[in-house]
Design a protein around this motif. Structure first.
Motif, PDB file in Angstrom:
ATOM      1  N   THR A  73      -1.495  10.944   1.156  1.00  0.00           N
ATOM      2  CA  THR A  73      -2.276  11.646   2.177  1.00  0.00           C
ATOM      3  C   THR A  73      -3.375  10.725   2.693  1.00  0.00           C
ATOM      4  N   ASP A  74      -4.087  11.202   3.713  1.00  0.00           N
ATOM      5  CA  ASP A  74      -5.219  10.461   4.276  1.00  0.00           C
ATOM      6  C   ASP A  74      -4.827   9.022   4.618  1.00  0.00           C
ATOM      7  N   ARG A  75      -3.713   8.907   5.327  1.00  0.00           N
ATOM      8  CA  ARG A  75      -3.119   7.600   5.627  1.00  0.00           C
ATOM      9  C   ARG A  75      -3.747   6.960   6.864  1.00  0.00           C
ATOM     10  N   ASN A  76      -3.889   5.644   6.798  1.00  0.00           N
ATOM     11  CA  ASN A  76      -4.449   4.902   7.921  1.00  0.00           C
ATOM     12  C   ASN A  76      -3.799   3.521   7.982  1.00  0.00           C
ATOM     13  N   VAL A  77      -3.588   3.037   9.189  1.00  0.00           N
ATOM     14  CA  VAL A  77      -3.096   1.676   9.399  1.00  0.00           C
ATOM     15  C   VAL A  77      -4.054   0.972  10.342  1.00  0.00           C
ATOM     16  N   GLN A  78      -4.457  -0.232   9.962  1.00  0.00           N
ATOM     17  CA  GLN A  78      -5.245  -1.068  10.868  1.00  0.00           C
ATOM     18  C   GLN A  78      -4.661  -2.472  10.828  1.00  0.00           C
ATOM     19  N   PHE A  79      -4.892  -3.223  11.876  1.00  0.00           N
ATOM     20  CA  PHE A  79      -4.315  -4.553  12.000  1.00  0.00           C
ATOM     21  C   PHE A  79      -5.411  -5.605  11.995  1.00  0.00           C
ATOM     22  N   ALA A  80      -5.090  -6.731  11.358  1.00  0.00           N
ATOM     23  CA  ALA A  80      -5.959  -7.903  11.347  1.00  0.00           C
ATOM     24  C   ALA A  80      -5.049  -9.103  11.594  1.00  0.00           C
ATOM     25  N   GLY A  81      -4.969  -9.528  12.830  1.00  0.00           N
ATOM     26  CA  GLY A  81      -4.045 -10.610  13.169  1.00  0.00           C
ATOM     27  C   GLY A  81      -2.617 -10.167  12.910  1.00  0.00           C
ATOM     28  N   ASN A  82      -1.897 -10.937  12.092  1.00  0.00           N
ATOM     29  CA  ASN A  82      -0.497 -10.637  11.781  1.00  0.00           C
ATOM     30  C   ASN A  82      -0.334  -9.750  10.555  1.00  0.00           C
ATOM     31  N   PHE A  86      -2.668  -0.888   5.192  1.00  0.00           N
ATOM     32  CA  PHE A  86      -2.354   0.523   5.019  1.00  0.00           C
ATOM     33  C   PHE A  86      -3.215   1.049   3.872  1.00  0.00           C
ATOM     34  N   THR A  87      -3.958   2.117   4.131  1.00  0.00           N
ATOM     35  CA  THR A  87      -4.739   2.755   3.069  1.00  0.00           C
ATOM     36  C   THR A  87      -4.344   4.220   2.999  1.00  0.00           C
ATOM     37  N   HIS A  88      -4.423   4.761   1.766  1.00  0.00           N
ATOM     38  CA  HIS A  88      -4.107   6.177   1.598  1.00  0.00           C
ATOM     39  C   HIS A  88      -4.641   6.676   0.265  1.00  0.00           C
ATOM     40  N   ALA A  89      -4.672   7.994   0.147  1.00  0.00           N
ATOM     41  CA  ALA A  89      -4.914   8.641  -1.141  1.00  0.00           C
ATOM     42  C   ALA A  89      -3.541   8.925  -1.709  1.00  0.00           C
ATOM     43  N   VAL A  90      -3.399   8.705  -3.007  1.00  0.00           N
ATOM     44  CA  VAL A  90      -2.086   8.871  -3.616  1.00  0.00           C
ATOM     45  C   VAL A  90      -2.226   9.675  -4.915  1.00  0.00           C
ATOM     46  N   GLU A  91      -1.417  10.714  -5.013  1.00  0.00           N
ATOM     47  CA  GLU A  91      -1.382  11.550  -6.208  1.00  0.00           C
ATOM     48  C   GLU A  91       0.001  11.369  -6.828  1.00  0.00           C
ATOM     49  N   THR A  92       0.028  10.920  -8.067  1.00  0.00           N
ATOM     50  CA  THR A  92       1.286  10.571  -8.718  1.00  0.00           C
ATOM     51  C   THR A  92       1.461  11.337 -10.015  1.00  0.00           C
ATOM     52  N   ASP A  93       2.623  11.941 -10.181  1.00  0.00           N
ATOM     53  CA  ASP A  93       2.997  12.578 -11.438  1.00  0.00           C
ATOM     54  C   ASP A  93       3.845  11.587 -12.214  1.00  0.00           C
ATOM     55  N   LEU A  94       3.437  11.313 -13.448  1.00  0.00           N
ATOM     56  CA  LEU A  94       4.108  10.341 -14.294  1.00  0.00           C
ATOM     57  C   LEU A  94       4.470  10.970 -15.626  1.00  0.00           C
TER      58      LEU A  94
END
Length: 130
Positions: A73-82, A86-94
């Protein structure tokens, strides 16, 4: 949304989906061989995809590690040159040692486009949610 943003999100979605179903082959194929990894639960940086694959195998064999599910969730993409960040919140069941645990984390994955035009992850940084 631009075409490059959509392409990076598709690459991130494929990576997260492979992780969520514990599909080692598809998951590690989403990373460049020279990718690096920085995890808060390790005492060192992993300097390659092969190093992470070895660590994953150790977790499976020693700890009974298995990914059961993963939500992004709360996903974002930004670019820096090439590069695409990608940033996000991640909830994982293990499953670890036969017990189910849920981790809430924040993650940054840096993608780079390979010569064929495919976005591959070249760095992953995982942090616990404060």
């Amino acid at each position: 949304m631009t075409e490059p943003q959509s392409a990076v999100l598709a690459a991130a979605d494929a990576l997260v989906a492979a992780f969520a179903r514990h599909d080692r082959t598809a998951y590690f194929a989403a990373f460049a061989e020279e990718a690096s990894f920085l995890f808060y639960n390790l005492d060192r940086r992993l300097e390659s995809r092969a190093a992470y694959e070895a660590e994953w195998t150790l977790w499976e064999e020693r700890d009974g590690f298995r990914v059961l599910a993963c939500r992004s969730t709360d996903r974002n993409v930004q670019f820096a040159g090439n590069a695409a960040i990608f940033t996000h919140a991640v909830e994982t069941d293990l499953s670890i040692g036969g017990e189910t645990v849920t981790n809430n984390e924040r993650e940054t994955i840096v993608f780079s486009r390979d010569p064929s035009g495919r976005w591959l992850a070249v760095h992953e940084h995982l942090s616990p949610v404060a």
